[in-house]
Design a protein around this motif. Sequence first.
Motif, PDB file in Angstrom:
ATOM      1  N   ILE A  42       0.816  -1.208   0.000  1.00  0.00           N
ATOM      2  CA  ILE A  42       0.000   0.000   0.000  1.00  0.00           C
ATOM      3  C   ILE A  42       0.858   1.271   0.000  1.00  0.00           C
ATOM      4  CG2 ILE A  42      -0.430   0.411   2.475  1.00  0.00           C
ATOM      5  CD1 ILE A  42      -3.007   0.186  -0.392  1.00  0.00           C
ATOM      6  N   LYS A  43       2.045   1.190   0.578  1.00  0.00           N
ATOM      7  CA  LYS A  43       2.916   2.374   0.638  1.00  0.00           C
ATOM      8  C   LYS A  43       3.260   2.834  -0.789  1.00  0.00           C
ATOM      9  CE  LYS A  43       7.430   3.750   2.334  1.00  0.00           C
ATOM     10  NZ  LYS A  43       7.497   4.586   3.476  1.00  0.00           N
ATOM     11  N   GLN A  64       0.053   3.975  -2.767  1.00  0.00           N
ATOM     12  CA  GLN A  64      -0.419   5.327  -2.427  1.00  0.00           C
ATOM     13  C   GLN A  64       0.470   6.395  -3.077  1.00  0.00           C
ATOM     14  OE1 GLN A  64      -1.541   6.385   1.646  1.00  0.00           O
ATOM     15  NE2 GLN A  64      -0.507   8.349   1.397  1.00  0.00           N
ATOM     16  N   LYS A  65       1.768   6.165  -3.007  1.00  0.00           N
ATOM     17  CA  LYS A  65       2.722   7.141  -3.562  1.00  0.00           C
ATOM     18  C   LYS A  65       2.437   7.333  -5.069  1.00  0.00           C
ATOM     19  CE  LYS A  65       7.667   8.050  -3.467  1.00  0.00           C
ATOM     20  NZ  LYS A  65       8.271   7.724  -4.734  1.00  0.00           N
ATOM     21  N   GLU A 106      -2.271   4.621   3.288  1.00  0.00           N
ATOM     22  CA  GLU A 106      -1.183   3.805   3.859  1.00  0.00           C
ATOM     23  C   GLU A 106      -1.302   3.745   5.389  1.00  0.00           C
ATOM     24  OE1 GLU A 106       2.725   5.456   3.489  1.00  0.00           O
ATOM     25  OE2 GLU A 106       3.612   3.791   4.600  1.00  0.00           O
ATOM     26  N   LYS A 107      -1.486   4.934   5.994  1.00  0.00           N
ATOM     27  CA  LYS A 107      -1.560   5.023   7.465  1.00  0.00           C
ATOM     28  C   LYS A 107      -2.706   4.139   7.976  1.00  0.00           C
ATOM     29  CE  LYS A 107      -1.932   8.715  10.918  1.00  0.00           C
ATOM     30  NZ  LYS A 107      -3.352   8.903  11.223  1.00  0.00           N
ATOM     31  N   THR A 126      -4.190   1.607   6.533  1.00  0.00           N
ATOM     32  CA  THR A 126      -3.951   0.180   6.286  1.00  0.00           C
ATOM     33  C   THR A 126      -3.010  -0.398   7.331  1.00  0.00           C
ATOM     34  OG1 THR A 126      -4.269   0.577   3.940  1.00  0.00           O
ATOM     35  CG2 THR A 126      -3.142  -1.453   4.506  1.00  0.00           C
TER      36      THR A 126
END
Length: 251
Positions: free
Chosen positions: A171-172, A175-176, A210-211, A213
């Motif tokens: 997810i990191k 998202q980016k 991200e946060k 998740t």
Amino acid sequence: MDKKISFIGVGPGDPDLLTIKALKKIKSADVILWADSLIPKKIINFSHEDSEKIKTSNLTLEKITSIMIERFNEGKTVIRLHDGDPCLYGAVKEQINILKKRNISSEVIPGVSAFQIAAAYHQAELTIPEITQTIILTRAGGRTGMPEKESLKDLARHKSSLCLYLSARHIKSSQKTLLEFYPPETKVIVGYRVSWDDGWTSLIELKDMEKFTLEKGLIRTTIFIVSPAIDSEANRSNLYDPSYKHLFRNK
Ligand SMILES: C[S@@+](CC[C@H](N)C(=O)[O-])C[C@H]1O[C@@H](n2cnc3c(N)ncnc32)[C@H](O)[C@@H]1O
């Protein structure tokens, strides 16, 4: 009637989302192979007592298909259950190909996919005129990898509705990449085991994906729907516009 092995999509979890066709097949099958990590027991409980129920999560493709072929050749009715719809990340074609080589016919019965139930819970229409008319169903690369021409970057450029399967672990980076194209406040539906007894969905913003998740510890059975159409002030469609004539309303 030609005997066939049926590959059946049983939907995202809630037994009430089975099709009538799927239910009939589950009730009458002699042998049921089922993806036990992704299908709740409640669905298997529709089968008759004497049916043979085989969990597939720890079996190989070769083992699964050899069981199917053996039982089928004994004259039994064999069905294989997949979560959601089999056409999406179902590893169904490789099974069909092996059966074909043994001259065994098969059929596929569709089911409700994860993105559909997550959208339904939020009453989201993912195709709103003048916002987006396209839904991309995709996943982050991971161990399976992605064809080069389907990188998330290339898909995100469309700024359409975009559904991410099998992607919680990535997810990191997802998202980016998405933030390069979608505004940070774009709404995201996150769904975990949607329609299971312990399942839930949440509406968040892309910048928090991200946060959120990580905080929820999401790794498996999670769907993300990123879309400019969620929560939009929908423009009215032509279909029900009085000035727009069509086949079923020409006055
Ligand atoms: C192997 S894929 C199969 C997808 C399935 N064929 C479908 O149409 O939904 C499994 C992934 O589908 C998504 N998924 C399936 N069922 C889900 C559910 N009930 N809630 C959330 N995500 C789900 C998750 O991304 C999960 O990692």
